[in-house]
Scaffold this active site. Structure first.
Site, PDB file in Angstrom:
ATOM      1  N   GLU A 292      -8.678  -3.542 -10.846  1.00 63.20           N
ATOM      2  CA  GLU A 292      -7.289  -2.580 -10.925  1.00 63.20           C
ATOM      3  C   GLU A 292      -6.274  -2.600  -9.508  1.00 63.20           C
ATOM      4  O   GLU A 292      -6.303  -1.851  -8.879  1.00 63.20           O
ATOM      5  CB  GLU A 292      -7.643  -1.116 -11.069  1.00 63.20           C
ATOM      6  CG  GLU A 292      -6.748  -0.347 -11.967  1.00 63.20           C
ATOM      7  CD  GLU A 292      -7.649   0.881 -12.413  1.00 63.20           C
ATOM      8  OE1 GLU A 292      -7.959   0.947 -13.514  1.00 63.20           O
ATOM      9  OE2 GLU A 292      -7.930   1.704 -11.492  1.00 63.20           O
ATOM     10  N   TYR A 335       0.237   7.944   7.251  1.00 63.53           N
ATOM     11  CA  TYR A 335      -0.978   7.527   7.626  1.00 63.53           C
ATOM     12  C   TYR A 335      -0.988   6.962   8.899  1.00 63.53           C
ATOM     13  O   TYR A 335      -1.952   6.230   9.254  1.00 63.53           O
ATOM     14  CB  TYR A 335      -1.500   6.493   6.493  1.00 63.53           C
ATOM     15  CG  TYR A 335      -1.065   6.716   5.006  1.00 63.53           C
ATOM     16  CD1 TYR A 335      -1.679   8.004   4.520  1.00 63.53           C
ATOM     17  CD2 TYR A 335      -0.121   6.039   4.390  1.00 63.53           C
ATOM     18  CE1 TYR A 335      -1.349   8.263   3.175  1.00 63.53           C
ATOM     19  CE2 TYR A 335      -0.020   6.380   3.124  1.00 63.53           C
ATOM     20  CZ  TYR A 335      -0.676   7.393   2.534  1.00 63.53           C
ATOM     21  OH  TYR A 335      -0.285   7.619   1.140  1.00 63.53           O
ATOM     22  N   CYS A 362      16.125  13.486  10.142  1.00 59.07           N
ATOM     23  CA  CYS A 362      15.759  14.816  10.977  1.00 59.07           C
ATOM     24  C   CYS A 362      14.350  15.000  11.133  1.00 59.07           C
ATOM     25  O   CYS A 362      14.058  16.324  10.739  1.00 59.07           O
ATOM     26  CB  CYS A 362      16.526  15.902  10.448  1.00 59.07           C
ATOM     27  SG  CYS A 362      18.314  15.610  10.880  1.00 59.07           S
ATOM     28  N   TYR A 391       3.844   0.951  -2.143  1.00 58.96           N
ATOM     29  CA  TYR A 391       3.580   2.281  -1.568  1.00 58.96           C
ATOM     30  C   TYR A 391       4.715   2.681  -0.999  1.00 58.96           C
ATOM     31  O   TYR A 391       4.365   3.641   0.073  1.00 58.96           O
ATOM     32  CB  TYR A 391       2.180   2.912  -1.136  1.00 58.96           C
ATOM     33  CG  TYR A 391       1.090   2.614  -2.169  1.00 58.96           C
ATOM     34  CD1 TYR A 391       0.830   3.177  -3.159  1.00 58.96           C
ATOM     35  CD2 TYR A 391       0.149   1.426  -2.020  1.00 58.96           C
ATOM     36  CE1 TYR A 391       0.027   3.243  -4.202  1.00 58.96           C
ATOM     37  CE2 TYR A 391      -0.757   1.102  -2.947  1.00 58.96           C
ATOM     38  CZ  TYR A 391      -0.926   2.119  -3.967  1.00 58.96           C
ATOM     39  OH  TYR A 391      -1.742   1.904  -5.030  1.00 58.96           O
TER      40      TYR A 391
END
Ligand code: LLP
Length: 433
Positions: A292, A335, A362, A391
């Site tokens: 997957e 991340y 901002c 992503y």
């Protein structure tokens, strides 16, 4: 600046011609002029290359039946859904929204698999109507499915999502999912209970699934998880064809320091070897094996193009302020992801400056690249950030009224629009005055 190393992060079709960047035979500067920036481009040849690596590796290393499901959460739109289907892959949809995109693209139930940790009634109804496989996350969901199938005319294949209690090493704790303490899946006792429930209610249970995390490059933790999942499969006691999916999650290199690229073949071979061994030890028939992948199929094909609006020197730093950032790519903010880039023109100029590249939003966390050496760029010039295909746009936001970028598919010197640039009208249409 090591241009060769940076180029290795881009799609394989990338060339420097007359000091300009070409991808898929297209002049990126020209496309940026025509479509504006931020602009996302996908190289069709690179998508195909990754897909064929999976197909080849599975064909060569797995003696039984196999399939690949593209994890649509990485980036989904109708063109990409049809591309996955044309590769012979299914599309994994999380919830009714992604199912809607796959259906709009013309995919059939046999081409749609549904995931989700808290599927709503709408998600489940949509899955029952449009999907061939539902991966059940928990017992509550299973009870809801049992009620809904009574009203629905279809009976999908159900797989159970197992939480193996084992983590893979990823870039950030937020992308680990298989460890104990994660919100995903069921433990051993719950899986056995779910299997009995399916038997009692005449539900078609035919597979077991786990997904340990995303963006890992050491496959080792898959082995004990495969063993645990096969113990459970043995306990459930399938006869004849059964399905086994150790999920996706194989990583990609985002920065030249991460090279070489994690090898898809090495990953597939590890999964197939360990699954075969575990089946042999348990005297089990080989399952229909599913993988997957999301990121490893689409990340490298995507490149983000930005224009430098302002160059600013403050506090000992030189900032290149560009026209996109955390609203189209929140991965650095979320991340701490580390990216690289190249200029779109004057590529081979001497790299004389170390700069930080940030967006217009901002928030101090709106940074794309913390520090990178580049030739001295001027305001109005453009940069290309590779490995932007997964992503990023799928996690994009409207922060500060940002409009989502246009997306093009590049193939043999031609650019085909996949998504138009969002307009102010597009997003205020839903707002009530
Ligand atoms: N299967 C399941 C059940 C998943 O949850 C995921 C990803 C995949 C497959 C595909 O994983 P991949 O091959 O793309 O690594 N936003 C994070 C990644 C979140 C991954 C979510 N699940 C990031 O930008 O790194």
């Amino acid at each position: 600046m090591n241009i060769e190393a940076r180029l290795a992060l881009f799609p394989s079709s990338t060339r420097i011609i007359a000091d300009r960047l070409f991808i898929g035979g297209c002049d990126i500067e020209q496309l940026a002029e025509e479509y504006g920036t931020p602009l996302y481009v996908y190289d069709r040849a690179e998508l195909d290359r990754a897909a064929s690596l999976y197909r080849r590796a599975l064909t060569e290393t797995w003696p039984g039946a196999w399939s690949v499901t593209y994890a649509g959460k990485a980036f989904l739109n109708p063109v990409i859904a049809r591309w996955a289907a044309a590769q012979g892959f299914r599309v994994d949809c999380t919830g009714a929204g992604e199912i809607g995109i796959a259906v709009y693209a013309g995919l059939s139930p046999a081409q749609i698999l549904v995931h989700g940790v808290n599927k709503t009634k709408e998600d489940l109804q949509s899955a029952l109507r449009h999907a061939g496989i539902i991966v059940v996350d928990n017992l509550s969901e299973l009870r809801k499915i049992a009620c809904l199938v009574k009203e629905s005319k279809t009976l999908p294949d159900l797989w159970l999502r197992f939480q193996p209690g084992l983590a893979v090493q990823t870039h950030h704790a937020a992308t680990q999912t298989g460890h104990e303490g994660s919100k995903f899946g069921m433990n051993e006792t719950q899986i056995i209970e779910a299997a009995s429930f399916c038997r009692e209610h005449g539900l078609r249970l035919c597979g077991i699934h786990f997904h340990q995390g995303s963006q890992f490059r050491d496959p080792a933790p898959l082995q004990p998880a495969i063993e645990k999942a096969l113990d459970l499969a043995q306990e459930i006691g399938w006869k004849g064809e059964w399905h086994f999916s150790p999920g996706g999650g194989w990583g990609v290199a985002y920065h030249e320091d991460d090279l070489p690229q994690p090898d898809i073949w090495e990953y597939v071979r590890a999964v197939t070897d360990w699954t075969r061994q575990a089946c042999r030890q348990r005297r089990m028939e080989l399952p229909h094996l599913h993988l997957e992948p999301g990121r490893s199929l689409v990340a490298r094909a995507g490149v983000a193009i930005y224009q430098v609006g302002t160059i600013k020197h403050i506090g000992g730093r030189t900032w290149l302020l560009v026209d996109g950032g955390m609203a189209d790519n929140p991965r650095k903010a979320l991340y701490g992801a580390r990216y690289s880039c190249l200029p779109v023109t004057r590529l081979t100029g001497e790299a004389t400056q170390t700069v930080s590249i940030a967006g217009p939003y901002c928030e101090s966390g709106d940074i794309l690249i913390e520090e990178i050496t580049l030739p001295a760029l001027q305001e109005g010039e453009r940069i290309a950030i590779p490995v932007s295909g997964a992503y990023q746009l799928s996690m994009a936001s409207h922060y500060n009224g940002a409009r989502r970028p246009a997306v093009l598919m590049l193939e043999n010197g031609r650019a085909h629009p996949m998504l138009s640039r969002e307009t102010i009208d597009d997003f205020i249409r839903q707002m009530h005055a």
